[in-house]
Design an enzyme around this catalytic site. Structure first.
Site, PDB file in Angstrom:
ATOM      1  N   ILE A   1       0.839  -1.197   0.000  1.00 29.82           N
ATOM      2  CA  ILE A   1       0.000   0.000   0.000  1.00 29.82           C
ATOM      3  C   ILE A   1       0.874   1.247   0.000  1.00 29.82           C
ATOM      4  O   ILE A   1       1.867   1.299   0.706  1.00 29.82           O
ATOM      5  CB  ILE A   1      -0.812   0.045   1.326  1.00 29.82           C
ATOM      6  CG1 ILE A   1      -1.723  -1.156   1.436  1.00 29.82           C
ATOM      7  CG2 ILE A   1      -1.601   1.330   1.455  1.00 29.82           C
ATOM      8  CD1 ILE A   1      -2.708  -1.259   0.347  1.00 29.82           C
TER       9      ILE A   1
ATOM     10  N   HIS B   1       0.357   4.534   1.505  1.00 31.81           N
ATOM     11  CA  HIS B   1      -0.580   5.183   2.415  1.00 31.81           C
ATOM     12  C   HIS B   1      -0.672   6.669   2.113  1.00 31.81           C
ATOM     13  O   HIS B   1       0.320   7.303   1.768  1.00 31.81           O
ATOM     14  CB  HIS B   1      -0.101   4.999   3.861  1.00 31.81           C
ATOM     15  CG  HIS B   1      -0.172   3.581   4.334  1.00 31.81           C
ATOM     16  ND1 HIS B   1      -1.351   2.998   4.733  1.00 31.81           N
ATOM     17  CD2 HIS B   1       0.786   2.636   4.466  1.00 31.81           C
ATOM     18  CE1 HIS B   1      -1.102   1.740   5.098  1.00 31.81           C
ATOM     19  NE2 HIS B   1       0.185   1.498   4.939  1.00 31.81           N
TER      20      HIS B   1
ATOM     21  N   VAL C   1      26.632  -8.688   7.125  1.00 29.38           N
ATOM     22  CA  VAL C   1      27.619  -7.878   7.838  1.00 29.38           C
ATOM     23  C   VAL C   1      27.810  -8.425   9.245  1.00 29.38           C
ATOM     24  O   VAL C   1      26.850  -8.560  10.012  1.00 29.38           O
ATOM     25  CB  VAL C   1      27.193  -6.397   7.871  1.00 29.38           C
ATOM     26  CG1 VAL C   1      28.148  -5.570   8.735  1.00 29.38           C
ATOM     27  CG2 VAL C   1      27.130  -5.835   6.458  1.00 29.38           C
TER      28      VAL C   1
ATOM     29  N   LYS D   1      -2.741  -0.479  11.918  1.00 35.05           N
ATOM     30  CA  LYS D   1      -3.778   0.157  11.110  1.00 35.05           C
ATOM     31  C   LYS D   1      -5.008  -0.721  10.950  1.00 35.05           C
ATOM     32  O   LYS D   1      -5.953  -0.351  10.279  1.00 35.05           O
ATOM     33  CB  LYS D   1      -3.203   0.517   9.748  1.00 35.05           C
ATOM     34  CG  LYS D   1      -2.136   1.582   9.869  1.00 35.05           C
ATOM     35  CD  LYS D   1      -1.704   2.083   8.512  1.00 35.05           C
ATOM     36  CE  LYS D   1      -0.618   3.137   8.657  1.00 35.05           C
ATOM     37  NZ  LYS D   1       0.628   2.557   9.196  1.00 35.05           N
TER      38      LYS D   1
ATOM     39  N   ILE E   1      11.992   1.158  10.030  1.00 34.15           N
ATOM     40  CA  ILE E   1      11.185   1.556   8.867  1.00 34.15           C
ATOM     41  C   ILE E   1      10.033   0.561   8.705  1.00 34.15           C
ATOM     42  O   ILE E   1       9.999  -0.236   7.776  1.00 34.15           O
ATOM     43  CB  ILE E   1      12.048   1.650   7.591  1.00 34.15           C
ATOM     44  CG1 ILE E   1      13.326   2.455   7.843  1.00 34.15           C
ATOM     45  CG2 ILE E   1      11.253   2.278   6.450  1.00 34.15           C
ATOM     46  CD1 ILE E   1      13.132   3.909   8.192  1.00 34.15           C
TER      47      ILE E   1
ATOM     48  N   SER F   1       5.670   0.188   8.681  1.00 37.00           N
ATOM     49  CA  SER F   1       4.656   0.962   7.979  1.00 37.00           C
ATOM     50  C   SER F   1       4.637   2.382   8.547  1.00 37.00           C
ATOM     51  O   SER F   1       4.720   2.546   9.765  1.00 37.00           O
ATOM     52  CB  SER F   1       3.292   0.302   8.179  1.00 37.00           C
ATOM     53  OG  SER F   1       2.311   1.066   7.531  1.00 37.00           O
TER      54      SER F   1
ATOM     55  N   CYS G   1      -1.727 -22.533  -9.988  1.00 34.13           N
ATOM     56  CA  CYS G   1      -1.092 -23.834  -9.736  1.00 34.13           C
ATOM     57  C   CYS G   1       0.151 -23.675  -8.882  1.00 34.13           C
ATOM     58  O   CYS G   1       0.767 -24.661  -8.500  1.00 34.13           O
ATOM     59  CB  CYS G   1      -0.802 -24.580 -11.038  1.00 34.13           C
ATOM     60  SG  CYS G   1       0.801 -24.243 -11.767  1.00 34.13           S
TER      61      CYS G   1
END
Lengths: 411, 484
Positions: free
Chosen positions: B54, B56, B179, B256, B340, B342, B442
């Site tokens: 999405i 937003h 890392v 949400k 990071i 939504s 399938c």
């Protein structure tokens, strides 16, 4: 073009030969794979052709009997060609590497696209999504056609015929098949396959069991199986972890009818295939269907028989023969799940194929016309995994109305 | 300068999720030698491959937060970005539906918040209009917050395209580079992955769930990241029309709320659940979670045909301990793009710009490259072409006339392209995410053996070395006739 046959498996080839023998020449088989034969190419086990040829053939041998005829008769076919669309007026759009995207306008069409396997996603089994989960047919292709092993320790969910065949096949290739789990209290496969593929190899069949969870981050490491209650819900506390690197699914076959939908053909909610009359003609005049695209068969022998009907009747349609002296709908009681055909439009002897929804013993199949019993057949045992047939004589077919198929039995 | 024998880069981006990908692409506009370090075998392997897909509008996040600011900005940038990168994007609008007066007051608050955040065109639609614009909506919905700027996009397509575009402009992608250590030597960071080592002047930490671990390598322990599970159910393309807009439930503290949305590819997507977890690797779905998705989305749109389920999956969002995006610089040249969650996908183009500005503020000179090309031809070019164009392409390259995945109608030509184009697919799932082969009804049952063959041929691997998604995820375990 007079006739286009979509699919060059056993149904398509058999329909093509029958149409040719009924006089059609301007015709073509369209096959998406690189060779004729369809799914039989990967079915290298024997047991094909007992009914039709009285001998036990392997899948490729059975297919070859038809492929040979197609080639000897000079019936044209295009390989590596995928049909993209069929319109209700029978314009076919297809694509292949040599011709690009092209269209053919056909007088008649025979649908013989076969079926696909129901995948894991449709079951919504909880857990991770590692490598090592295959539908049984995919595993069959890897083992039999590519020569590679999808895994070494195997659990199979679903006791459909391909699952049973693959239990034996994997065992013969050195894998350990730990269990075949079946959600239902009975197997969905043929009785002979239970004997020859499981019992002969001492592979346990666990009825009323399902896989409830999948484990493993990269490659499958195990599954959790549980017993299910009479509503097919897992019973809490019965979970059992089985370590394995492979889960094969044999949980149902779905007639592949995306093209039929684009042609505007009415599909049966039960079979997933087109609704047809005794000629295997769909609700769109001039479009016929046969084989697993119409309804899933257990035995290829019956596919060939059905396809011959479709081929012959498509040929009659092309010359303009239109026999319609009845308008009868076939209904079932629910114990009998469906019939093929679903309609009868011509008074001729009709073989009506059907499947039951459960295992019944001491069964009696009764057919009623306007409340009057017109046909009856006794069977010691009927099961969902075995297709049944009953013949309706032409003089018993009414002008219109319903034929009602009822199963009388102890459960 | 870097020690001898160690590859030197001006900038290293850790993590090829959408935030890292968009940042790498942004930096590739400048005269910088860039590498993207990814611990998996492919890009978009974390939350960027399993989320709600999405864009937003931006009415959810609290006023003044980075989430609010970058969401609204990113959402405004997205259609241009999608066009440049040849990624499918659809501005279908979104709805937050209310079932009672209490929920109405909640969405009224969202309306005010959205206006404060600068979201354009927000308004409340009442029952009758709601039913007209979203015909399958529940009878019980009394009104909804309508956000005309809401949109849908394919997150892994966007991520792969952004990485691909950065690579086309000179960036390098180092896969299977997890890392394990960062050492600062003068003004250069030495980054190692086991025995492998590279060095870079600028490091962007976009390591998703592991961003806290990476930050700690340079001594930053100011935040932590925990996974939040989100389970989804994806339905057949036949069902894509069941929802027109992205339909949210009224949000709660936990997120949400569960949504129903069409996807840019025409499927119907339902989910996610929202469960805080501890194991950062546990991407398993649960019976309870999937049952909840079905139950709650059916309350929004009662007619969702779950019998047409294609697959279910689970994503782990990287939830930061501060509640907001954590875009900070603990050391000059090292920038965190952490937490990071939504609306991270929506914000990603703005996050990239924000990071670039931080670098400028830190005094890094960024010189625009003359030959920078922001455009990446779409992967779905063939599928969208008309018949004449298709035939021209097939004539030139017959592989485009051979359909491999029948359900999604993916040709061999497209599969080869997915393997050959930046960032090339290296495994079966990589081909799937780039071409949609195996994503149909399938689920790869028919096409996967052929795709394995093509991968083996192209990558010059033995057939049995082909993996589902890198590492030990082998598709086959050996040849037949080998015994045990």
């Amino acid at each position: 073009m007079e006739l286009v046959i979509i699919g060059g498996g056993p149904a398509g080839m058999s329909a093509a030969v029958a149409a040719y023998e009924s006089g059609v020449r301007d015709m073509m088989i369209i096959e998406r794979d690189e060779a004729l034969g369809g799914i039989l190419r990967q079915c290298i086990h024997n047991g094909f052709g007992l009914h039709r040829f009285g001998e036990e053939l392997t899948g490729p041998e059975y297919a070859w009997k038809y492929e040979k005829q197609v080639k000897e008769l000079g019936i044209p076919f295009k390989l590596n060609t995928t049909v993209l669309d069929i319109t209700p007026d029978k314009t076919i759009t297809a694509v292949n590497p040599e011709d690009g995207v092209f269209t053919i306008k056909a007088k008649a069409v025979i649908l013989a696209m076969g079926c696909r396997e129901r995948p894991r996603g449709a079951l919504n089994i909880a857990g991770t999504r590692p490598a090592g989960i295959y539908s049984a047919g995919t595993a069959q292709k890897l083992v039999n056609m590519k020569g590679f092993m999808p895994g070494r320790s195997v659990v199979i969910l679903g006791s459909g015929d391909i699952g049973l065949i693959m239990a034996r096949r994997m065992t013969l290739e050195g894998a350990e098949v730990k269990a075949v789990c079946e959600l239902m209290p009975y197997s969905g496969g043929l009785a002979r396959n239970i004997e020859q593929c499981l019992n002969d190899f001492k592979i346990p069949l666990r009825l009323s069991h399902t896989v409830v969870r999948v484990f493993g981050k990269e490659r499958l490491t195990g599954v959790s199986v549980a017993r299910v209650d009479e509503n097919r819900r897992p019973v809490p506390g019965t979970e059992e972890y089985i370590p394995c690197d492979t889960l094969l699914l044999s949980v149902g076959l779905i007639p592949e009818n995306e093209l039929s939908k684009s042609a505007g053909i009415a599909l049966s909610g039960v079979t997933g295939g087109p609704e047809v009359n005794q000629d295997r003609q769909t609700t769109v005049p001039g479009i016929f269907a046969c084989g697993n695209v119409l309804h899933v068969h257990d035995l290829v022998d019956f596919v060939s028989e059905e396809a011959e009907t479709a081929g012959k009747k498509a040929a009659e349609y092309i010359i303009g023969i239109r026999k319609k002296n009845a308008d009868v709908t076939l209904k079932t009681d629910g114990r009998i799940r469906y019939t093929v055909p679903q309609r009868i439009t011509e008074k001729s002897d009709v073989n009506v194929y059907f499947r039951v929804g459960d295992v019944f013993r001491g069964a009696c199949i009764n057919v009623y016309s306007g409340g009057r019993l017109i046909a009856s057949r006794k069977k010691a045992r009927v099961a969902p995994g075995e297709m049944e047939v009953i013949k309706i004589k032409k003089e018993l077919i009414p002008d219109s109305g319903e034929l009602y198929f009822e199963l009388e039995a102890k459960k | 300068m870097a020690a001898e024998g160690i590859a030197y880069y001006d900038a290293a981006v850790i993590g090829a999720g959408v935030a890292g990908a968009m940042t790498a692409r942004e930096l590739s506009r400048y005269d910088l030698k860039i590498c993207i370090l990814e611990k998996e075998n492919d890009v978009a392997m974390g939350a960027s491959r399993a989320n709600s897909a999405i864009v937003h509008a931006g009415f959810d996040a609290k006023e003044g937060t980075l989430k609010a600011k970058l969401n609204v900005k990113g959402s405004e940038m997205m259609s241009r970005v999608a066009q440049e990168l040849g990624v499918k994007y659809k501005n279908n609008g979104s709805l937050v539906i209310a079932f009672d007066e209490k929920e109405r007051s909640m969405i009224e608050k969202l309306l005010i918040r959205g206006n404060n955040n600068g979201v354009r065109g927000l308004r409340i639609v009442e029952r009758e209009e709601l039913r007209r614009i979203e015909p399958n909506i529940s009878e019980k919905a009394i009104c909804a917050l309508y956000a005309p700027t809401g949109a849908i996009i394919c997150p892994y397509e966007l991520t792969a395209a952004a990485v691909g575009n950065a690579m086309d402009n000179g960036a390098e992608l180092l896969r299977n580079f997890e890392v394990t250590g960062i050492e600062k030597k003068d003004d250069v960071f030495e980054i190692s992955s086991g025995s492998k080592k590279i060095s870079a002047r600028i490091v962007i930490n976009a390591a998703g769930l592991y961003a806290d671990k990476i930050a700690a390598m340079v001594g930053d322990t100011s935040f932590s990241i925990h996974p939040r599970r989100g389970e989804y159910i994806l339905l057949d393309k036949e069902c894509g029309a069941a929802a027109v807009h992205t339909v949210f439930r009224t949000p709660t503290e936990k997120g949400k709320g569960i949504l129903v949305t069409p996807t840019v590819d025409g499927n119907l997507l339902t989910g996610p659940t929202s469960v805080d977890m501890t194991d950062k690797e546990d991407k398993s779905t649960t019976d309870d979670g999937l049952a909840r998705v079905k139950r709650e989305t059916s309350e929004s749109i009662p007619s969702i045909p779950f019998a047409k389920t294609i697959t279910s999956f689970c994503g782990l969002r990287a939830v930061g301990s501060t509640g907001d995006f954590i875009i900070t610089s603990p050391v000059r040249g090292f920038i965190n793009a952490a937490g990071i969650e939504s609306p991270g996908l929506s914000a990603s183009p703005a996050i990239a710009e924000f990071i670039r500005n931080m670098l400028l503020e830190q005094g890094f000179s960024l010189k625009l490259r003359k030959d920078y090309n922001p455009v990446r031809p779409p992967m779905h070019g063939f599928a969208c072409a008309d018949t004449e164009e298709k035939n021209r392409i097939i004539k030139e390259n017959p592989a485009f006339g051979r359909i491999v995945c029948r359900c999604e109608r993916v040709t061999e030509g497209e599969i080869l392209e997915a393997i050959r184009r930046n960032p090339g697919a290296r495994d079966v799932d990589g081909v799937k995410r780039r071409t949609r082969s195996g994503m149909g009804r399938c689920q790869g049952g028919f096409c996967s053996p052929r795709i394995m063959e093509i991968l083996a041929d192209e990558l010059k691997l033995p057939f049995e070395a082909v993996t589902k998604s890198g590492g030990a995820s082998l598709m086959c375990v050996g040849k037949t006739k080998e015994g045990r």
